[in-house]
Design an enzyme around this catalytic site. Structure first.
Site, PDB file in Angstrom:
ATOM      1  N   GLU A   1       0.978  -1.302   0.070  1.00 17.01           N
ATOM      2  CA  GLU A   1       0.064  -0.004  -0.046  1.00 17.01           C
ATOM      3  C   GLU A   1       0.882   1.233  -0.093  1.00 17.01           C
ATOM      4  O   GLU A   1       2.003   1.351   0.470  1.00 17.01           O
ATOM      5  CB  GLU A   1      -0.981   0.023   1.143  1.00 17.01           C
ATOM      6  CG  GLU A   1      -1.738   1.273   1.184  1.00 17.01           C
ATOM      7  CD  GLU A   1      -2.834   1.064   2.425  1.00 17.01           C
ATOM      8  OE1 GLU A   1      -3.121   0.116   3.019  1.00 17.01           O
ATOM      9  OE2 GLU A   1      -3.717   2.124   2.446  1.00 17.01           O
TER      10      GLU A   1
ATOM     11  N   GLU B   1      -6.418  -9.025   3.642  1.00 14.65           N
ATOM     12  CA  GLU B   1      -5.766  -8.691   4.811  1.00 14.65           C
ATOM     13  C   GLU B   1      -5.953  -9.285   5.986  1.00 14.65           C
ATOM     14  O   GLU B   1      -6.674  -9.340   6.370  1.00 14.65           O
ATOM     15  CB  GLU B   1      -6.194  -7.069   4.966  1.00 14.65           C
ATOM     16  CG  GLU B   1      -5.962  -5.885   4.066  1.00 14.65           C
ATOM     17  CD  GLU B   1      -6.380  -4.609   4.375  1.00 14.65           C
ATOM     18  OE1 GLU B   1      -6.161  -4.171   5.670  1.00 14.65           O
ATOM     19  OE2 GLU B   1      -6.742  -3.933   3.704  1.00 14.65           O
TER      20      GLU B   1
ATOM     21  N   GLU C   1     -12.681  -1.808   2.264  1.00 14.22           N
ATOM     22  CA  GLU C   1     -13.155  -1.898   3.685  1.00 14.22           C
ATOM     23  C   GLU C   1     -14.458  -0.685   3.435  1.00 14.22           C
ATOM     24  O   GLU C   1     -14.205   0.232   4.202  1.00 14.22           O
ATOM     25  CB  GLU C   1     -11.962  -1.565   4.475  1.00 14.22           C
ATOM     26  CG  GLU C   1     -11.229  -2.616   4.655  1.00 14.22           C
ATOM     27  CD  GLU C   1     -10.154  -2.445   6.019  1.00 14.22           C
ATOM     28  OE1 GLU C   1     -10.291  -1.291   6.641  1.00 14.22           O
ATOM     29  OE2 GLU C   1      -9.786  -3.349   6.431  1.00 14.22           O
TER      30      GLU C   1
HETATM   31  O1  AHR Z   1      -3.207  -2.565   6.357  1.00 15.01           O
HETATM   32  C1  AHR Z   1      -3.093  -1.510   7.035  1.00 15.01           C
HETATM   33  C2  AHR Z   1      -4.719  -1.056   6.764  1.00 15.01           C
HETATM   34  O2  AHR Z   1      -5.611  -1.694   7.554  1.00 15.01           O
HETATM   35  C3  AHR Z   1      -5.304  -0.773   5.565  1.00 15.01           C
HETATM   36  O3  AHR Z   1      -4.958   0.343   4.919  1.00 15.01           O
HETATM   37  C4  AHR Z   1      -6.763  -0.889   5.625  1.00 15.01           C
HETATM   38  O4  AHR Z   1      -7.529  -1.409   4.638  1.00 15.01           O
HETATM   39  C5  AHR Z   1      -6.850  -1.496   6.950  1.00 15.01           C
HETATM   40  O5  AHR Z   1      -7.793  -1.073   7.808  1.00 15.01           O
END
Ligand code: AHR
Length: 496
Positions: free
Chosen positions: A27, A292, A173
């Site tokens: 990210e 995730e 999310e």
């Molecule tokens: O991985 C860190 C963050 O965690 C991501 O940006 C988000 O999708 C999640 O809340």
């Protein structure tokens, strides 16, 4: 002495090992991209500015997919900012992480990096501040061969061949109030459905992921999945799950059992998806993209002072993992593997510096965190089919999950060999594990390693990068097959 036993029988097949279980995540957050995978001027930088030391560790980690560019970041992202000549790319505020995004790295650089890392790119689109049109433009830019303005622009930017990205996440999310452009399940479900329908007009063969819940403790958990899938069932292939765990208030016992929650999460989402499928009279099955998952000391992040400035690539979410984190992490990996019939893709969040198995110093060294090892070993040795192992184990009482077995394990089996991945959750003693492998016909233990330490809070650092690393387990007996699993340990036992 705790005693446990299990049975390895190739007849107890769950599903094939899915290579995409070993996906990860990059990210635009903190130092994951800048001074993580990308640092022109670093002594190991290649001609594209990618750190070769990080690439080498990434290959050793054995990743399959890489999800990009977020995460929360994607919900405010304009992909066009990250293509074309670097000196003309705009700098933007990144609202998700209160940072300045320089856009030096964008989709073309990311795909180039994936090719060097032997990984498959997995793209997330912005359904927070943007919608169908931007998604279609990005898809055309990435995947259309040539002859349109956007595909020709990609070629002019140096990527003549299409990026051929198959897996696409429809937002990130969207159930979370922290998300830019957060939506209700109905609002998101409609938008995701129409975006998926349009993207499939370009390429019906795409694999699309609808956003599930950000955690199983979200107030909308369950209802969110049901409503989103009612809108998208025929148009998507996966529903996502996200989960992070941390040790809270010194409760090590509950922490080491955190995979119990992941198991509950998976079962609940499978049941919800199948319920929607039954109501729609559909023969199609929706799988889970657990895109995730990790150990994350989120409470430290939430308790920190909110930032007032807008730095470039600040130090954010740089958790330093210890042995107990790696053992809890190993339990999460075992759970993902054990559910390979429905969890057919997953992404460890994240890859470098940001809650990551790989750490770097800007301009300096790169090293492996404790969590690097369970991931690398599972990726290397999990092959063929996942097997149920019918464990019989003593249990212990936890505050969060009640009675939990001390032994947590799964096996994989192929023509080349059989591997058992096992965690001993006991903090008060070793676990003597008897392995009944008669069904394998005369196989022996050819290697047993253990990841453990006298100090459960031991960490690796740049100066001591191998303090916590897998070592040969000396306590192995062959007839009957028995291995002594040290307290709080992750173990890999190979039979051949
Ligand atoms: O991985 C860190 C963050 O965690 C991501 O940006 C988000 O999708 C999640 O809340």
């Amino acid at each position: 002495m705790h005693q446990a036993k299990l049975t390895i029988d190739p007849a107890f097949k769950v599903a094939p090992v899915r290579r995409r279980t070993f996906g990860t995540f990059v990210e635009h957050l903190g130092r994951c991209v800048y001074t993580g995978i990308y640092e022109p001027g670093h002594p190991t930088a290649d001609e594209d500015g990618f750190r070769r030391d990080v690439l080498r560790l990434t290959r050793e980690l054995g990743i399959s997919t890489v999800r990009y560019p977020g995460g929360n970041f994607v919900s405010g992202y304009r992909w066009e900012d990250g293509v074309g000549p670097k000196d003309r790319r705009p700098r933007r505020l990144d609202l998700a992480w209160h940072s300045t995004e320089t856009n030096e790295v964008g989709v073309d650089e990311f795909v180039r990096w994936c090719r060097k890392a032997d990984a498959e790119p997995m793209m997330a689109i912005n359904l927070g501040t943007r919608g169908i049109e931007a998604a279609l433009d990005l898809l055309e830019y990435c995947n259309h061969p040539s002859g349109t303005t956007l595909s020709d622009l990609r070629a002019a930017n140096g990527a003549k061949e299409p990026h051929a990205i198959r897996m696409w996440c429809l937002g990130n999310e969207m159930d979370g109030p922290w998300q830019t452009g957060h939506k209700t399940a109905r609002e998101y479900g409609r938008l995701a459905a129409e975006t998926a329908r349009a993207m499939r007009m370009v390429d019906p063969g795409l694999e699309l992921v609808a956003c599930g819940s950000s955690s199983s403790s979200m107030p909308t958990f369950g209802a969110w999945e049901a409503e989103v899938l009612e809108e998208t069932y025929d148009l998507v292939d996966y529903i996502s799950c996200h989960a992070y765990y941390e040790e809270k208030d010194g409760d090590l016992g509950s922490f080491l059992a955190c995979s119990t929650n992941m198991e509950y999460f998976i079962r609940s989402v499978v049941a919800t998806a199948d319920h929607v499928g039954a109501r729609l009279k559909s023969r199609k099955r929706i799988d889970i993209s657990f895109d995730e998952w990790n150990i994350w000391y989120l409470s430290r992040f939430q308790n920190a002072e909110p930032p007032t400035d807008w730095p470039v690539a600040p130090r954010l979410l740089e958790d330093h993992y210890h042995l107990a984190d790696a053992v809890a992490f190993g339990g999460l990996l075992i759970t993902l593997l054990a559910n390979s019939d429905r969890v057919t893709a997953a992404s460890l969040a994240q890859l470098v510096n940001v809650i990551a198995p790989i750490m770097t110093e800007p301009g300096g060294r790169a090293w492996k965190q404790t969590t690097f090892h369970p991931f690398a070993q599972a990726s290397r040795h999990a092959a063929g089919d996942v097997l149920r192992i019918e464990p019989v184990s003593p249990s212990y009482e936890t505050a969060d999950y009640g009675d939990v077995p001390l032994l947590h394990a799964v096996a994989t089996h192929s023509e080349e060999g059989t591997t058992l991945f096992a965690v001993n959750r006991s903090a008060d003693g070793p676990l003597s594990l008897e392995i009944d492998a008669r069904a394998l016909g005369g196989k022996r233990i050819v290697e047993a390693t253990t990841l453990t330490d006298a100090d459960v809070y031991a960490r690796n650092t740049a100066d001591e990068p191998d303090r916590v690393a897998p070592r040969a387990n000396p306590d192995v007996e062959h007839d009957p097959m028995r291995v002594l699993l040290p307290p709080v340990s992750w173990n890999v036992i190979r039979l051949g």
